[in-house]
Enzyme design. Structure first.
Site, mmCIF file in Angstrom:
data_model
loop_
_atom_site.group_PDB
_atom_site.id
_atom_site.type_symbol
_atom_site.label_atom_id
_atom_site.label_comp_id
_atom_site.label_asym_id
_atom_site.label_seq_id
_atom_site.Cartn_x
_atom_site.Cartn_y
_atom_site.Cartn_z
ATOM 1 N N GLN A 200 18.801 14.226 27.303
ATOM 2 C CA GLN A 200 18.853 14.859 25.987
ATOM 3 C C GLN A 200 17.618 14.530 25.153
ATOM 4 O O GLN A 200 17.463 15.066 24.062
ATOM 5 C CB GLN A 200 20.104 14.383 25.234
ATOM 6 N N PHE A 231 26.882 14.974 26.221
ATOM 7 C CA PHE A 231 27.831 14.352 25.281
ATOM 8 C C PHE A 231 27.302 13.058 24.666
ATOM 9 O O PHE A 231 28.070 12.209 24.247
ATOM 10 C CB PHE A 231 29.174 14.094 25.962
ATOM 11 N N GLU A 235 21.343 10.576 26.124
ATOM 12 C CA GLU A 235 20.361 10.400 25.053
ATOM 13 C C GLU A 235 19.416 9.254 25.364
ATOM 14 O O GLU A 235 18.213 9.353 25.151
ATOM 15 C CB GLU A 235 21.063 10.171 23.717
ATOM 16 N N ARG A 313 27.245 5.311 11.226
ATOM 17 C CA ARG A 313 27.920 6.601 11.036
ATOM 18 C C ARG A 313 29.433 6.407 10.956
ATOM 19 O O ARG A 313 30.114 7.154 10.246
ATOM 20 C CB ARG A 313 27.554 7.577 12.150
ATOM 21 N N ARG A 345 29.477 11.914 21.730
ATOM 22 C CA ARG A 345 29.799 13.018 20.835
ATOM 23 C C ARG A 345 30.578 12.556 19.591
ATOM 24 O O ARG A 345 31.694 12.058 19.695
ATOM 25 C CB ARG A 345 30.615 14.044 21.617
ATOM 26 N N THR A 446 21.013 10.216 10.739
ATOM 27 C CA THR A 446 20.938 9.246 9.644
ATOM 28 C C THR A 446 19.601 8.503 9.639
ATOM 29 O O THR A 446 19.245 7.892 8.634
ATOM 30 C CB THR A 446 22.098 8.238 9.726
ATOM 31 N N ALA A 515 23.334 14.624 17.272
ATOM 32 C CA ALA A 515 23.723 14.705 15.862
ATOM 33 C C ALA A 515 24.105 16.124 15.450
ATOM 34 O O ALA A 515 23.993 16.485 14.277
ATOM 35 C CB ALA A 515 22.611 14.171 14.957
ATOM 36 N N GLU A 716 29.580 18.392 17.386
ATOM 37 C CA GLU A 716 30.414 17.192 17.267
ATOM 38 C C GLU A 716 31.678 17.361 16.427
ATOM 39 O O GLU A 716 32.727 16.803 16.774
ATOM 40 C CB GLU A 716 29.568 16.046 16.701
#
Length: 763
Positions: A200, A231, A235, A313, A345, A446, A515, A716
C-alpha cells in the site's frame, strides 16, 4: 458524467477469469531465486549460538544472509524508532526473522530455513496485556502515557446523579488478505533495482530498500499494479520482503522473489491492536453523559511500527457520534513480546468507538432503557451545532440525526424490537436481539504532511488518456473511481482512460493508500492535472474558433465549441499540431487541517463520514452459537463517485468488522507462538456468515467540504457499522437474563459464559 455512475471495477473481468496479475503471477527472469526467513522460536532472549551450516548444505540453497550482509541500515520500521530486518543477538517475539535463505525454489528455501540450530538465553516474556500493565514499557515520548482532556471531568463527576465503572478486553484481528505478502526484485544496471511489491506504500518500499542497500532513492523503482487485499496489513509489513529480495539480488546478481505461506504470513506480520478499555462515566436521569474518564491499554507488540498514530486515532474516536463536554482520555501504548501490531482498516478508530458504545450500553442497562434512547440523547447537535470534539475540533457537518431517523423508518426498528421481545418471552432457548449504532469517522491522515498526492496525465493524439497517480489498488475500486474523475473532466467515457500501475518513477513521494483518503487525495490530484490540460485545450479552441472560452464545453464524448460539435480526438490532434502540451502533473494537499498531537488540540480531520446500522441476531443460549439474521444500513458517502463500488465497500466492511467482533480470536501459546496461525484455527467470516437479509442504502447528500465532486471516503467508516451486531448480541444476552457486558470478540464461548454468569452459574 462518468462520476456518480456505477462503472464496473476496472479489473473485474480479469478477476473473474483469473487473468489479473498479482506479484506471484508476474513472469520472472530466468534464474530467479526464492527466499524464506529463518525465524525465532523464542519470544524473548539472546541468541547464544547460531549454526547455519546445515542451512547452507540443504538442497537448492544458494546463499544464507544475516544482518552482517546488510550494507546500509538494518531497519524496516515506518516509524523513527528502528526495527531490525534481521537480528543476531536479541530476539523479541516468536517468529522474528533472523536470517534469509536464498534458494532455487520456494519450497527449498522454506525447508532449509528449518535446518538452523539456534540456542537462546531466554529473558522474561510479556505475552499478555495483564503482564504488560503490571510491567509497563511504553512506546511514547518519555515512556509515559498520553492524556487528552476537555473541560473539567472531576467537577462534572461530582454533579452526576449516576456514576458507573467498567472494563473489558477487545481482541485484535488478522488481516487475512487473499493475496499474501509478496515481492520480486529485478536488478538493473549498476546499483539500480526494480521492486514489484504487494504494498500500500510504494514510496516507503523505495526508501527502505535504498537505505538498506545504501544507495540513493532514485536508484530504486517500486511498482504495484494491484493487491489481492491489504486492509492496512500491507502499509508497512511488505518492507521486510522487499528489502530481503533487494539484498539477495545485490549478493547474487539474480532476480529474487519472496512470498509468505499463509502460516508464515500470520506468524510474522502484525495484527489489529488488541485493547483493554476501562471507563468511569457520570450521567443524569435521562442518560446524558456529564463526565467520562476513558483509559486505553494498547497492546503494541514488540516494536513501535505504527502503534502511536493508531493509538492516537483511537483516542480521537472516543466520542464517536456523541458530545462529550467533560472528558479525560488516557492511552498507554504498551510493549509485548508478540508480533508488532500495525495498521488495520479503521486504524484505531474502531477500538475507540467500541469503548464509547460499551458506555452507552452500560448506561442503558443501569437505567433500564433501550440503548438507542441513550445514544440519541447524547448525539452531537444537528448540523453545525456549535459543539466540539474532545480534541476541540468543531463539528460543523453533523447529519447523524437525519441518518438515524431515516434508518429507524426504513428498518421498522421500533416495531421489530417490540416483536423480538414478545417472541423471546415464548422462546426458552433461542433469544433474538436487535441494536442500532452510529458511526462518525474522521477523514484525513493525523500526520498532517501525509495529506498530499500527485498525478500524471497524458492525452495521446487519438484522444485516449493515460493516467498515473500515487494511490494503490487493493480491490477497493480506487483506479475505477479516479479514472471516472479524469473521464468526467474531458467529457469522455470511462473506457477512454487507462490507469497504469503505481510507479515511484512516475509519481514520486507518495503517501500510503490508507486513512480512507485514496479517492480524496488522488482523485483531486488527478482532477487538477486534467484541468491543467483542459484549460490549455479551451484556450486553444477559443483562439482557433474565435469564441468565448465559456462556449467550449466537453460532454458526451465530444467537444461543443460555440454550438458546433467536434470529436474530442480532432481537437486533441489540432492542439498537438499547434504544439500545445498534452501532458500535465497534478498535486493536491488537503486544506484546513492542523493538529498538535502533544496538546491534543486542533483540526486533524477535513470532514466526518457518518452512517448507522441496525442488526438483528439470534442466539442459542445452550451453546452460544449465533447468527446475524438481518442488517439494515444507511451510510453517508457524500455525492458518491461510484455507487456500486461504495455499496460493495460498505457490505465488505460490515462483514469484516462483524468477524473481528464475533468470531476472529487471536490466541498465543505460552511459548509465545501464535496458535491461531491458519484458517483451520482462525475463524474469518464465510459467505454463510453474512446477514440473510442485507439492506444497504446510501444517504442522499453531498459533502459540504470541497472534495472531488463532493464525494466522501468509504474505505474505513463501514467497518464500524457492525458494532450494532455487538449491541444486538447484548440485547439477546440480556433477554436471556445474562450479563451483557462481555469481552470481545463475542465468541460462542464468551456468549455462553455471559448467559451462564447472569444466572449465577459461571464457569
Amino acid at each position: 458524467m462518468s462520476v456518480h455512475q456505477s462503472n464496473k471495477h476496472d479489473s473485474a473481468p480479469l478477476h473473474v477469469t483469473g487473468q489479473a496479475h498479482y506479484v506471484d503471477d508476474i513472469p520472472t527472469p530466468e534464474g530467479t531465486l526464492h527466499l524464506a526467513f529463518g525465524t525465532s522460536t523464542c519470544p524473548h532472549g539472546h541468541i547464544t549460538q547460531m549454526d547455519l551450516d546445515p542451512v547452507r548444505a540443504a538442497p537448492g540453497v544458494v546463499a544464507v544472509l544475516t544482518d552482517r550482509d546488510i550494507p546500509g541500515r538494518n531497519d524496516v520500521s515506518p516509524s523513527p524508532t528502528p526495527e531490525p530486518l534481521l537480528t543476531s543477538d536479541l530476539v523479541e517475539y516468536h517468529g522474528q526473522p533472523i536470517f534469509i535463505v536464498v534458494a532455487t525454489s520456494h519450497l527449498a528455501a522454506r525447508r532449509a530455513a528449518r535446518a538452523a540450530r539456534i540456542e537462546y538465553a531466554p529473558l522474561p516474556a510479556i505475552l499478555s496485556l495483564d503482564d504488560a500493565i503490571a510491567n509497563p514499557t511504553r512506546f511514547d515520548a518519555g515512556g509515559k502515557e498520553r492524556v487528552y482532556t476537555k473541560g473539567k471531568p472531576e467537577i462534572a463527576f461530582d454533579k452526576a446523579r449516576h456514576v458507573i465503572k467498567g472494563s473489558f478486553d477487545l481482541g485484535g484481528q488478522e488481516h487475512f488478505y487473499l493475496e499474501g505478502q509478496a515481492a520480486l526484485c529485478i536488478p538493473g544496471e549498476g546499483a539500480e533495482v526494480t521492486i514489484l511489491s504487494s504494498t500500500q506504500h510504494p514510496t516507503e518500499i523505495q526508501h527502505k530498500v535504498a537505505e538498506a542497500l545504501d544507495i540513493p532513492f532514485h536508484a530504486v523503482t517500486t511498482i504495484t499494479r494491484r493487491m489481492g487485499g491489504g486492509f492496512g496489513g500491507k502499509e508497512s509489513q511488505g518492507n521486510h520482503l522487499a528489502i530481503a529480495c533487494a539484498l539477495a539480488s545485490r549478493v547474487t546478481g539474480q532476480a529474487c522473489k519472496m512470498r509468505y505461506d499463509r502460516d508464515d504470513d500470520m506468524a510474522i506480520t502484525g495484527k489489529r491492536h488488541p485493547f483493554r478499555l476501562q471507563y468511569k462515566a457520570g450521567f443524569d436521569e435521562d442518560g446524558r453523559l456529564l463526565a467520562l474518564d476513558m483509559t486505553h491499554y494498547v497492546d503494541c507488540g514488540w516494536s513501535q511500527d505504527l502503534s502511536l498514530p493508531v493509538a492516537d486515532r483511537a483516542m480521537l474516536h472516543t466520542d464517536n457520534a456523541y458530545h462529550l463536554s467533560d472528558v479525560r482520555i488516557t492511552s498507554h501504548r504498551l510493549k509485548t513480546n508478540t508480533c508488532s501490531h500495525t495498521a488495520f482498516r479503521g486504524f484505531g478508530g474502531p477500538q475507540g468507538m467500541v469503548g464509547i458504545e460499551r458506555v452507552m450500553e452500560h448506561i442503558a442497562q443501569t437505567l433500564g432503557r433501550d440503548p438507542l434512547e441513550i445514544r440519541q440523547v447524547n448525539y452531537y447537535k444537528p448540523g453545525a451545532g456549535g459543539q466540539t470534539t474532545p480534541y476541540h475540533q468543531p463539528v460543523t457537518d453533523n447529519i447523524i440525526h437525519e441518518i438515524t431517523e431515516a434508518l429507524l423508518a426504513s428498518s421498522d426498528y421500533a416495531a421489530r424490537r417490540a416483536e423480538i421481545e414478545a417472541w423471546n418471552r415464548t422462546s426458552p432457548v433461542i433469544k433474538r436481539g436487535i441494536g442500532l449504532t452510529p458511526v462518525k469517522f474522521g477523514i484525513s491522515f493525523t500526520l498532517t504532511h501525509l495529506n498530499q498526492a500527485g498525478a500524471l496525465v497524458h492525452i495521446y493524439t487519438d484522444g485516449s488518456i493515460r493516467l498515473n497517480h500515487g494511490g494503490t489498488e487493493m480491490g477497493q475500486g480506487l483506479f475505477t473511481k479516479v479514472a471516472a474523475v479524469a473521464a468526467s473532466v474531458f467529457g469522455q467515457p470511462i473506457d477512454a482512460v487507462r490507469i497504469t500501475a503505481t510507479d515511484t518513477a512516475k509519481v514520486p513521494n507518495t503517501s500510503a493508500t490508507a486513512a480512507s483518503s485514496g479517492s480524496d487525495l488522488n482523485g483531486m490530484a488527478t482532477y487538477n492535472a486534467c484541468m491543467t490540460i483542459r484549460d490549455r485545450l479551451v484556450h486553444f479552441a477559443s483562439d482557433f474558433f474565435v469564441c468565448d472560452p465559456k462556449e467550449v464545453v466537453f460532454r458526451d464524448g465530444i467537444v461543443d465549441i460555440a454550438g458546433a460539435e467536434f470529436p474530442f480526438a480532432d481537437l486533441v490532434k489540432e492542439a498537438y499540431m499547434a504544439r500545445i502540451s498534452l501532458s500535465a502533473t497534478g498535486f493536491y494537499a488537503t486544506p484546513e487541517i492542523a493538529w498538535n498531537r502533544d496538546a491534543g488540540r486542533g483540526t486533524p480531520f477535513y470532514y466526518f463520514a457518518y452512517g448507522a446500522a441496525v442488526s438483528e441476531v439470534a442466539l442459542d443460549t445452550l451453546t452460544g452459537e449465533n447468527r446475524i439474521l438481518r442488517a439494515d444500513i444507511l451510510h453517508d458517502v457524500g455525492n458518491s463517485l461510484n455507487p456500486a463500488i461504495d455499496i460493495g465497500q460498505i457490505e465488505g466492511g460490515y462483514v469484516q468488522g462483524a468477524g473481528w467482533l464475533t468470531t476472529e480470536e487471536l490466541v498465543w501459546h505460552p511459548s509465545g507462538a501464535l496458535w491461531t496461525h491458519a484458517p483451520s484455527t482462525y475463524k474469518i467470516p464465510a459467505c454463510s456468515d453474512r446477514p440473510k437479509v442485507f439492506n444497504v442504502d446510501l444517504f442522499d447528500g453531498e459533502n459540504p467540504a470541497q472534495t472531488v465532486y463532493r464525494s466522501k471516503a468509504v474505505g474505513e467508516p463501514p467497518l464500524m457499522l457492525p458494532i450494532s451486531v455487538v449491541s444486538a448480541l447484548q440485547h439477546a444476552v440480556a433477554q436471556a437474563g445474562g450479563d451483557p457486558l462481555f469481552d470481545l470478540p463475542a465468541t460462542p464461548e464468551r456468549l455462553l459464559n455471559a448467559v451462564e454468569r447472569g444466572h449465577g452459574r459461571g464457569w
